[in-house]
Write a protein that holds these residues in place. Structure first.
Motif, PDB file in Angstrom:
ATOM      1  N   GLU A  63      31.625  36.815  46.331  1.00 29.35           N
ATOM      2  CA  GLU A  63      31.410  37.579  45.520  1.00 29.35           C
ATOM      3  C   GLU A  63      29.709  37.850  45.607  1.00 29.35           C
ATOM      4  O   GLU A  63      28.950  36.796  45.868  1.00 29.35           O
ATOM      5  N   SER A  64      28.625  38.266  45.429  1.00 29.13           N
ATOM      6  CA  SER A  64      27.372  38.797  45.766  1.00 29.13           C
ATOM      7  C   SER A  64      26.936  40.030  45.591  1.00 29.13           C
ATOM      8  O   SER A  64      28.083  41.379  45.528  1.00 29.13           O
ATOM      9  N   LYS A  65      26.083  40.123  44.520  1.00 29.65           N
ATOM     10  CA  LYS A  65      25.620  41.261  44.389  1.00 29.65           C
ATOM     11  C   LYS A  65      24.953  42.098  45.545  1.00 29.65           C
ATOM     12  O   LYS A  65      24.213  43.223  45.444  1.00 29.65           O
ATOM     13  N   CYS A  66      24.780  41.406  46.803  1.00 33.04           N
ATOM     14  CA  CYS A  66      24.590  42.579  48.173  1.00 33.04           C
ATOM     15  C   CYS A  66      25.420  43.337  47.995  1.00 33.04           C
ATOM     16  O   CYS A  66      25.495  43.897  49.534  1.00 33.04           O
TER      17      CYS A  66
END
Length: 112
Positions: free
Chosen positions: A21-24
């Motif tokens: 999971e990552s905002k990217c």
């Protein structure tokens, strides 16, 4: 040996495909700075290593103001973009891709 360096700036969006999971992973944009490093033992018939305009046409014209996921056939990480850029330009041995202040990836070809 002759060396040239050319920096271009592009504005482009991308979203990364990651196994965590990552905002990217959400669509977002950067003002990318891409620096090309080229070298040649001999100059071409025009007295150049590589024409600076060729770099702009092959990379900036293709990527500027684009969603990189739509124009590149790979996960558009800074590292992958650097490697791809190096392959677009003759005599290019290194590319530096800065996607934001403090986030830089460098690709350098192995000497053969």
């Amino acid at each position: 040996m002759f060396y040239i360096e050319k920096t271009i700036e592009i504005s482009a969006s991308h979203q990364l495909k990651l196994d965590y999971e990552s905002k990217c992973t959400r669509l977002h944009g950067h003002n990318w700075l891409i620096t090309f490093y080229c070298k040649a033992r001999e100059l071409d018939a025009n007295g150049m290593v590589v024409d600076f305009t060729l770099i702009r046409k092959r990379v900036e014209d293709l990527l500027d103001h684009q969603n990189l996921n739509e124009v590149l056939p790979f996960n558009p990480t800074a590292e992958n973009i650097a490697r791809w850029c190096a392959g677009q330009i003759p005599h290019c041995y290194k590319v530096r891709v800065q996607e934001s202040l403090g986030n830089v990836a460098v690709y350098e070809r192995d000497e053969e």
